[in-house]
Design an enzyme around this catalytic site. Sequence first.
Site, short mmCIF file in Angstrom:
data_model
loop_
_atom_site.label_atom_id
_atom_site.label_comp_id
_atom_site.label_asym_id
_atom_site.label_seq_id
_atom_site.Cartn_x
_atom_site.Cartn_y
_atom_site.Cartn_z
N THR A 33 0.85 -1.19 0.00
CA THR A 33 0.00 0.00 0.00
C THR A 33 0.89 1.24 0.00
O THR A 33 1.98 1.23 0.56
CB THR A 33 -1.02 -0.03 1.17
OG1 THR A 33 -2.01 0.96 0.93
CG2 THR A 33 -0.36 0.23 2.53
N CYS A 39 -3.10 8.03 7.60
CA CYS A 39 -3.69 6.69 7.61
C CYS A 39 -2.70 5.70 8.24
O CYS A 39 -1.51 5.99 8.35
CB CYS A 39 -4.00 6.22 6.19
SG CYS A 39 -5.35 7.12 5.41
N HIS A 56 -5.38 -0.69 4.88
CA HIS A 56 -4.98 0.74 4.83
C HIS A 56 -6.14 1.51 5.47
O HIS A 56 -7.11 1.87 4.83
CB HIS A 56 -4.78 1.14 3.37
CG HIS A 56 -4.27 2.54 3.17
ND1 HIS A 56 -3.32 2.85 2.24
CD2 HIS A 56 -4.57 3.71 3.77
CE1 HIS A 56 -3.07 4.15 2.26
NE2 HIS A 56 -3.82 4.69 3.18
#
Lengths: 169, 411
Positions: A33, A39, A56
């Site tokens: 990711t 995040c 994620h």
Amino acid sequence: MKRYGTDPTEDDDGIEIGIAEYAVTTNGTQLSTFGLGSCVAVALYEPSSGVSALAHVMLPRAQSGDQIEEAGKFADTAVEAMLAEMVERGADRDEIRAKIVGGSEMFDFSGIAEGVGRRNIEAVERELEALDVPIEAEDVGGDHGRSVEFDGETGTLALKTAEDGVTEL
Amino acid sequence: MRLDVNTLGTFHDMAQEGAQAAADRLSKMTDVETQLDVTKLNFMSKEDIRAEFDDGGYFGVRVRLAGGPGGQSIVVFDRESAREIVKTLVPDTDPEEFSEMDRSAITELGHILNNGFIDGWADVLETAIDISTPEFVEGETAEAVIGDLEEAMGRSDLALMFQSHIHAVGTEISFSHYLFPNYDAMGEALSKVTERPRTEGFPYEKLTGFDRMVDKGADEVANSVTQMTGFDTAVEIRRINFVPVESIPRDVSDLRQVGVAFTFDGLPSGYLVFLFDEDSAREIVDSLLPTTPEDALGEMGESAIKELGNIMASGFLDGWANVLDTAIDMSTPNYIRDMGSALVDPIAIEVARNQEYAFVFDTLIRARDREFDCVIMAIPEEGDLERALGALDIDDIGREREAPSFPIDEV
């Protein structure tokens, strides 16, 4: 309102997990990711079966009314969903470990998105603790972006930043 | 048709469901895995639509809809994709020339894809949708593919356009899809599934205000850049996307970029971000400082870029305030240099705390005389934007005011 989630993208380089998505794999496929700011990436693996997962995560917790298709968006629902799916696909629940990355505060003293990174990290840590999943390694906080590539068979997590290049967790 | 965020959310679901169904059918036809790259709800003017078709020849398959959203649904292949399709579906053909048989193969595939979308929409709208016989179209302009734009756009300034891009993995086959709904039919179909009175939200015509906001904001920024740097800049792309909030960072490259971000407060409140690739950021520093420091993006460079960002933001928001006849205050500039998507994600998270979908005003400014790009993303808070549009007097849009709503010299 009914919502339809998107699915992670799989190609020859493995599965790329977009923001608010998660994926589980059983065959050592690389999970990756990119562009984590505030995040948090939650990587789970179980060494003996090779079952692994990566999410994620965007927000601390789901509200009532949020759709099941959006499990990857929230810390609580993402961890729960990955654990359930990993066990279903042959992982030993007691041997699952976690690595977490992300949760930066990208903006200084500005009132833009203040504290969102910290709240995400706290929510992920709280959820993993409540479900008895030990955090084996982490690289969280700070003020920079991160990308990760996760090898589910070995549990090695390659961490990339714009400033420092690649390190392994 | 009246619009609000819930209505548009249903639109987006419809687009997503339809696009997935069409992608599955492309997989079956070509026997390769397909990838749904993007599904967007755009608000576009005639010029924006024309700009979509300025890159060579296109083949389209068009059907008219009776029921559901009404209007027309068009699957569009560029020349390369059309050639690949013909090679896959019609063995022994000369791919350089498109024969009658090749055209019917394209029509057949286009029709199957249109049907995929329409089945997906019928599912979300819980209704039956009849379609006309497919029409094969070919040409090099938007008009050649879509037909009369005035008519397709329902005689409004801004078309609500559904756009998807799908490609077959490992091949050059990709296509775009456009739906131009009939607004009355769409309003009717939506009111049945959303179970809410039709008087909520703001009337579609008020979206004219959107168009003026995009125009004014972008023009002001391009002018500010030209005045400050001497670059010959022009507005390349102006688009209003309506997307789930998690899509906002997905649309931004994860390469290292320089960003200047602001919050703004008023009617509407929201976030404004300027993104420069590193070369463009260096061009700015080069033009603004008398001598370029060794590390162009060091402390001196940073304050030069912040200053330019500040003036660009003032221009942009003043353009909006002017159109909406409101006052908008802005924060001091925040400078970041990092992966582009990481830079935008905290803003998406902040927006996601209160709303599932967002309007993203997406603009690209480019210099004609050097390598310089600037992406502008403005994300107003939805409730504020609805209120601002609701209060807008359409006859009064764009009326010039005497003074800007805030001073432009505060850094």
